[in-house]
Design a protein around this motif. Structure first.
Motif, PDB file in Angstrom:
ATOM      1  N   ASP A  22       0.855  -1.200   0.000  1.00 37.33           N
ATOM      2  CA  ASP A  22       0.000   0.000   0.000  1.00 37.33           C
ATOM      3  C   ASP A  22       0.883   1.240   0.000  1.00 37.33           C
ATOM      4  O   ASP A  22       1.200   1.798   1.051  1.00 37.33           O
ATOM      5  CB  ASP A  22      -0.887   0.026   1.266  1.00 37.33           C
ATOM      6  CG  ASP A  22      -2.027  -0.944   1.156  1.00 37.33           C
ATOM      7  OD1 ASP A  22      -2.181  -1.562   0.081  1.00 37.33           O
ATOM      8  OD2 ASP A  22      -2.781  -1.086   2.137  1.00 37.33           O
ATOM      9  N   ASP A  48       0.807   4.383  -0.191  1.00 43.01           N
ATOM     10  CA  ASP A  48       0.036   5.627  -0.087  1.00 43.01           C
ATOM     11  C   ASP A  48       0.632   6.532   0.977  1.00 43.01           C
ATOM     12  O   ASP A  48       1.002   6.073   2.055  1.00 43.01           O
ATOM     13  CB  ASP A  48      -1.416   5.332   0.318  1.00 43.01           C
ATOM     14  CG  ASP A  48      -2.140   4.570  -0.771  1.00 43.01           C
ATOM     15  OD1 ASP A  48      -1.831   4.777  -1.959  1.00 43.01           O
ATOM     16  OD2 ASP A  48      -3.023   3.749  -0.421  1.00 43.01           O
ATOM     17  N   ASP A  73      -0.137  10.219   3.080  1.00 40.20           N
ATOM     18  CA  ASP A  73      -1.029  11.341   3.354  1.00 40.20           C
ATOM     19  C   ASP A  73      -0.186  12.495   3.848  1.00 40.20           C
ATOM     20  O   ASP A  73       0.299  12.475   4.983  1.00 40.20           O
ATOM     21  CB  ASP A  73      -2.058  10.947   4.428  1.00 40.20           C
ATOM     22  CG  ASP A  73      -2.955   9.830   3.939  1.00 40.20           C
ATOM     23  OD1 ASP A  73      -3.633  10.038   2.917  1.00 40.20           O
ATOM     24  OD2 ASP A  73      -2.968   8.736   4.553  1.00 40.20           O
ATOM     25  N   ARG A 126      -3.466  15.077  -5.763  1.00 43.64           N
ATOM     26  CA  ARG A 126      -2.811  13.767  -5.671  1.00 43.64           C
ATOM     27  C   ARG A 126      -1.637  13.745  -6.636  1.00 43.64           C
ATOM     28  O   ARG A 126      -1.779  14.106  -7.797  1.00 43.64           O
ATOM     29  CB  ARG A 126      -3.823  12.675  -6.027  1.00 43.64           C
ATOM     30  CG  ARG A 126      -3.222  11.281  -6.104  1.00 43.64           C
ATOM     31  CD  ARG A 126      -4.289  10.210  -6.167  1.00 43.64           C
ATOM     32  NE  ARG A 126      -4.989  10.091  -4.892  1.00 43.64           N
ATOM     33  CZ  ARG A 126      -6.023   9.263  -4.691  1.00 43.64           C
ATOM     34  NH1 ARG A 126      -6.490   8.527  -5.676  1.00 43.64           N
ATOM     35  NH2 ARG A 126      -6.596   9.198  -3.522  1.00 43.64           N
ATOM     36  N   ARG A 137       1.592   6.857  -4.411  1.00 44.13           N
ATOM     37  CA  ARG A 137       0.486   7.794  -4.572  1.00 44.13           C
ATOM     38  C   ARG A 137       0.477   8.644  -3.316  1.00 44.13           C
ATOM     39  O   ARG A 137       0.408   8.096  -2.210  1.00 44.13           O
ATOM     40  CB  ARG A 137      -0.792   6.981  -4.657  1.00 44.13           C
ATOM     41  CG  ARG A 137      -1.931   7.643  -5.364  1.00 44.13           C
ATOM     42  CD  ARG A 137      -3.069   6.665  -5.504  1.00 44.13           C
ATOM     43  NE  ARG A 137      -3.615   6.335  -4.184  1.00 44.13           N
ATOM     44  CZ  ARG A 137      -4.671   5.548  -3.980  1.00 44.13           C
ATOM     45  NH1 ARG A 137      -5.272   4.974  -4.998  1.00 44.13           N
ATOM     46  NH2 ARG A 137      -5.109   5.320  -2.780  1.00 44.13           N
ATOM     47  N   ASP A 197      -1.280  12.027  -1.369  1.00 46.58           N
ATOM     48  CA  ASP A 197      -2.301  13.072  -1.365  1.00 46.58           C
ATOM     49  C   ASP A 197      -1.771  14.276  -0.598  1.00 46.58           C
ATOM     50  O   ASP A 197      -1.324  14.146   0.547  1.00 46.58           O
ATOM     51  CB  ASP A 197      -3.588  12.556  -0.702  1.00 46.58           C
ATOM     52  CG  ASP A 197      -4.281  11.535  -1.588  1.00 46.58           C
ATOM     53  OD1 ASP A 197      -4.092  11.607  -2.824  1.00 46.58           O
ATOM     54  OD2 ASP A 197      -4.992  10.660  -1.045  1.00 46.58           O
TER      55      ASP A 197
END
Lengths: 474, 474
Positions: free
Chosen positions: B67, B69, B71, B114, B121, B123
């Motif tokens: 994952d 990701d 933030d 994003r 990825r 954000d």
């Protein structure tokens, strides 16, 4: 608002057609005297003192033209034993019947004799001569008190009102306390007119009925309250409670089913809106073509069962109704929706159950609804039972419930009714019989067109709308 | 009883596969530093003081291997107006994103950016730098307090327990608070482990859950009682109540649907009975032939709706779910039994609703259930409405209720869904669209086999049984 004239006019027309003419009275009176003479002869020969009495609607003078029925009650001394009454008493009536003419032995609670004189049918019933209604021993003994009570309360005008009510009930198919009809007895009709004074008053009352309905036939309000409580306990299933004034712990309307009550209430409302002769004379000329056309895309299955022996009608009707009810449950348990069911028998050779289902064949998988997620053991059992090669799911739906789709055990309702007949053909006189299952098609209907009762019942059951109902909205 | 060793063994295997390796950590850390540098440059150029912070599961160290990701919350001075934040703040992030690489503008409650760095990825979200959780202005501002809270409560062992729980939820399809999933958010997973200490303890608790479920995440029992009452008022539809320790008047589990809760409870029970890797890794290799064979005698209709514009996923999923729900009601109102329905969208071009019905075609008449006999006006209205040439009845059934059989308005569910689309396609972005209705047949499935998402979703929706459920009964 309909004017009173309109009702008066209709009811007068009805009365003109149903009130017996003087010739009818004298014909029945003569027949009674003929019977009375013969019974008294046999009584004398046997050295028995008994009273030959006239009861029922002829004695109440609330009978309808064409109903050539006589209720002849022979009342024996109250010191006789029940055995004497059923044996010695019954045999005296039997001997008299033999001399009178054509006869047959019938059964309700007790055996009795029915004799035929021309087109007159007379029942000879043995009973006790009871002085007070406190001494009633059999249902039969109550009858003379009914006659006494009714005649003390009804005047001639009210007698005509009873006649109109009876004809109304007859035409609705809800006249008669027998299991076949589960409707209003003649005595209940009389009690209702005694209570409300007139046919129209009764109907106005009935439009406000919602079961359970209690009707105070007693003078005393306090007494009625007490009786109400007791009757409710004794007859928990009743929808209409009418204490018998002669024996208040008896519900005179115990026979009235919810369906009969509902028909009466709806028809009352319709009649008050649109008084019409169709509420009394509704000889439906059923158009065969309309019946056949209505079969399109419907599933009507007729279960046929033979009658092996002669039995009292209440026994046959009671058993076939029970079989019908059980059969409906078998269908429902197997996911066939029972839209309608009804039974009919000629009381001699055959009995029938008609089922209307949503579909006769269901090839699609069946939806099984299982427990909610929190029902621990049931969840595990449901999962275990429904994990199968050809099952869809189980899955958990948005209500948190387990569900699954599975091939059904019975795809054909007809096969189900044949293969599981042991599960619903359970009453004493039907048990073990193999049913014949007919699919009601044009061909089947054409085969039975002419066959009187069954054909008429079947056509009515297929179309189902009573003619009077159309009046309600015109 | 399953021995603890068995659970330990399975959970260790799971952890070995889902715990990120050191290379992954450093790759993500590097990416964050890269982003941070660029954002700080743009901040400096604009003479704005703001903090570039790391939030979410990477900051909590509860993320799963693979994952990738991040933030990244950029916290601006609290004296800025909301307009400044959304305009000036957002534009700074946008400028940074342009320098970083591939990017797109996204929307949840607020717009954010994003960016993509390789397979990572990130954000970039603008928020306020808030000192106390009393000063929270937007949902975004709450996030740093979550990070602070979680990190103060979780030790390394518990972090691994969170990872195991997240993987379990993911595999059950109930991980994520988005409308698409209506499941458990990462933060809820963390709160549950903080509360119950371990994955297995939580599951043991969950087997006793029945909604509404209240979980005390506060230290104080009195306080919790008060909060419970308030949350119940504020979130009357919730099935699971977990006060957010950072903001107790917020139900952190508001997103959890009854279905998600139920899946979690049932799967917990199954796992505790039969611990197995299938509860965590269940890549179903769906056998196409089995899917096709299962279609026999079923009615599956797929409603296809185009997406006209790019929209936030929550908007699309929310609207398509509402359309699906309304469509189900239209079907039910027209007497088609909706056995199952679900929606799916690629979020770009098309949205789909799948309905499974009992039948696609119903040619038989429909049963209309009317009022009971005592409902005066409704009885008359029902009679008036149902007396028609091609109607059977109305009649009065044994429950005293009026019923009738009538030709149905729609015999085909497919036609119904086409002709009445105005009645269920009612949401802002779908309104006015014409749906395409596909009957799911072998041919249709073969056409879409290869098409990734839609094909996989459709096959799963057709077979419906999750693999882990089979473990429950072995």
């Amino acid at each position: 608002m309909v004017s009173n004239d309109k009702y008066d006019y209709i009811e007068k027309l009805v009365l003109a057609r149903i009130k017996p003419k003087e010739e009818e009275y004298s014909k029945l009176r003569k027949a009674f005297n003929f019977i009375k003479k013969h019974v008294e002869n046999v009584l004398k020969e046997n050295n028995v003192k008994a009273k030959v009495t006239l009861q029922g609607s002829f004695a109440h003078d609330t009978w309808l033209s064409g109903d050539n029925d006589l209720d002849v009650f022979v009342l024996f001394p109250p010191d006789w034993s029940i055995e004497d009454l059923r044996d010695k008493g019954f045999n005296i009536l039997l001997e008299a019947a033999k001399r009178i003419g054509k006869y047959e032995i019938r059964y309700s609670q007790h055996p009795y004799v029915r004799v035929y004189i021309g087109d007159i049918r007379a029942d000879l019933v043995p009973g006790y001569e009871v002085v007070s209604n406190k001494d009633i021993r059999t249902a039969v003994d109550r009858t003379p008190f009914h006659t006494q009570y009714v005649n003390s309360k009804l005047d001639d005008k009210m007698r005509d009102q009873v006649r109109i009510l009876k004809k109304f009930l007859k035409n609705l198919g809800i006249y008669g306390a027998e299991i076949k009809t589960k409707g209003f007895s003649g005595y209940v009709a009389e009690l209702l007119i005694i209570k409300y004074g007139s046919f129209r008053n009764l109907l106005r009352e009935a439009t406000n009925w919602k079961h359970p309905v209690y009707i105070n036939t007693l003078d005393n309000e306090e007494e009625f309250k007490k009786i109400k409580r007791l009757l409710k306990q004794k007859y928990p299933e009743s929808v209409l409670y009418i204490p018998d004034p002669v024996d208040p712990y008896r519900n005179a309307a115990a026979s009235v089913s919810l369906r009969s009550l509902a028909i009466f209430v709806v028809a009352s409302r319709c009649y008050l809106r649109k008084p019409d002769l169709v509420f009394f004379f509704d000889e439906q000329t059923l158009n065969q073509e309309i019946v056949v056309e209505s079969l399109d895309n419907r599933c009507l299955l007729l279960v046929e069962l033979p009658l092996k022996e002669k039995l009292p009608p209440d026994i046959i009707w009671g058993e076939i109704q029970r079989v019908g009810d059980r059969g409906a449950k078998v269908l429902i348990n197997n996911d066939f929706n029972v839209i309608y069911w009804d039974v009919w028998t000629d009381e001699k050779e055959k009995s029938y159950i008609l089922y209307e289902l949503d579909y006769c064949e269901k090839k699609n998988p069946r939806l099984y609804k299982g427990p909610e997620y929190w029902a621990k053991d049931r969840v595990l059992r449901f999962i275990a039972k429904h994990i199968e090669h050809n099952a869809i799911g189980p899955w958990i739906n948005m209500h948190g419930q387990l569900v699954s789709l599975k091939k059904r055990k019975y795809e054909s309702a007809q096969n189900l009714l044949i293969e599981r007949s042991w599960e619903y053909i359970v009453t004493p006189h039907f048990k073990g019989l193999t049913p014949k299952i007919h699919v009601v098609t044009r061909d089947f209907l054409e085969k039975i067109w002419g066959q009187g009762g069954i054909s008429k019942w079947l056509m009515k059951s297929i179309l189902r709308r009573p003619k009077w109902m159309e009046k309600c909205i015109e």
